[in-house]
Design an enzyme around this catalytic site. Structure first.
Site, PDB file in Angstrom:
ATOM      1  N   THR A 150       0.864  -1.181   0.000  1.00 18.35           N
ATOM      2  CA  THR A 150       0.000   0.000   0.000  1.00 18.35           C
ATOM      3  C   THR A 150       0.899   1.228   0.000  1.00 18.35           C
ATOM      4  O   THR A 150       1.582   1.510   0.991  1.00 18.35           O
ATOM      5  CB  THR A 150      -0.916   0.021   1.234  1.00 18.35           C
TER       6      THR A 150
ATOM      7  N   LYS B 196      -7.619   0.874  -2.709  1.00 21.91           N
ATOM      8  CA  LYS B 196      -7.161   0.517  -1.366  1.00 21.91           C
ATOM      9  C   LYS B 196      -7.388   1.685  -0.406  1.00 21.91           C
ATOM     10  O   LYS B 196      -7.713   1.486   0.772  1.00 21.91           O
ATOM     11  CB  LYS B 196      -5.682   0.146  -1.391  1.00 21.91           C
TER      12      LYS B 196
ATOM     13  N   LYS C 206       0.093   5.283   8.501  1.00 23.10           N
ATOM     14  CA  LYS C 206       0.774   5.513   7.224  1.00 23.10           C
ATOM     15  C   LYS C 206      -0.236   5.540   6.085  1.00 23.10           C
ATOM     16  O   LYS C 206      -0.226   6.434   5.242  1.00 23.10           O
ATOM     17  CB  LYS C 206       1.830   4.419   7.004  1.00 23.10           C
TER      18      LYS C 206
END
Length: 285
Positions: A97, A167, A235
């Site tokens: 990701t 995502k 993150k």
């Protein structure tokens, strides 16, 4: 069967590479900590190599599953990066990701070098990786069929970057769901209700979700060692918020939950899983 290189043997990559080997593919692995790569080959066969370039040499597909933008650049680019070892026509599939920015950068570099690039982030957590039941969202070139070895569903959503954007949608949805579940369980406890009985009832109606089904028991037990870490979620949410600013998407709940996760980090819970949002309520009120 294909010749596959797998780069990055963390909690997700290790079992994913194992599923590829179990499906009969010829798998070569690389991991920054060489001992983990050696342990993988002892368990699954195949081979380990000391650099991403050497792992990628001769591979039809190169899969990456590392930590962040910088990690991905380091395993792809440079004299020892995977790009330096890939043959023309091979396809790199990135399961990390990362930002749409680094995806665009690496996609352009791959195409210039003569091979394909798919951004293919994953969802389903460690259990999904171990059980071969991940959701894989792809952008860029045609998805690689070898992904089926560990995917419950794999879809191409559009051009390069579409997988990473999808995502981001996934992480945005999770953030709100976990906060809502945390508040519901906290409320039940404060009201003197049996949390397990409450969930037994409400999970069968409109409130039901994957998070409720898979996390409520451990949340009630104050047990947060079962999934995706808070540090990694922050993150990811940072990527979501930065991208939201770039495209003009309003994400007020995501921004708020991101700050709640910051509070969890301050409690020492950076490595707790994302369901630890309830800990913030019980500890800080």
């Amino acid at each position: 069967m294909a010749k596959v290189a797998f780069i990055g043997l963390g909690v997700m990559g290790y079992p994913m590479a194992g599923h590829l080997a179990a499906a009969g593919h010829d798998v070569t692995v690389y991991n920054r900590t060489a001992a983990k790569a050696e342990a993988w080959t002892k368990e699954h066969g195949g081979a380990a190599r000391p650099t991403p370039r050497e792992a990628a040499e001769g591979a039809d597909f190169v899969m990456t599953c590392v930590g962040n933008d910088d990690d991905l650049r380091s395993v792809c680019l440079g004299a020892d990066g995977a790009f330096a070892g890939m043959k023309p026509g091979a396809i790199l599939v990135d399961h990390t990701t990362v930002s749409a920015r680094v995806t665009a950068e690496l996609y352009a570099a791959a195409r210039e070098a003569g091979f394909g690039y798919v951004d293919a982030p994953i969802s389903g957590g460690q259990a999904g990786a171990e059980n071969g039941a991940l959701s894989v969202m792809c952008g860029g070139d045609a998805a690689a069929p070898v992904i089926d070895a560990y995917a419950k569903i794999c879809r191409r959503l559009g051009d390069s970057g579409a997988g990473q954007m999808t995502k981001m949608c996934n992480q945005i949805a999770i953030a709100g769901l976990v906060q809502g579940l945390s508040e519901a369980l906290h409320f039940a406890q404060k009201a003197g209700l049996d949390g397990e009985k409450v969930v037994e009832v409400i999970s069968q109606g409109a409130a039901g979700s994957w998070q409720m089904q898979n996390r409520y028991k451990t949340m009630l037990a104050d047990d947060f060692d079962h999934g995706f870490a808070v540090d990694w979620m922050r993150k990811d949410l940072g990527i979501c918020l930065d991208t939201g600013d770039e495209i003009g998407a309003s994400l007020p709940v995501t921004a708020l939950v991101d700050q709640f996760y910051k509070d969890v980090q301050k409690l020492g819970g950076g490595r707790w899983d994302t369901s630890a949002l309830i800990k913030r309520l019980t500890e800080l009120g």
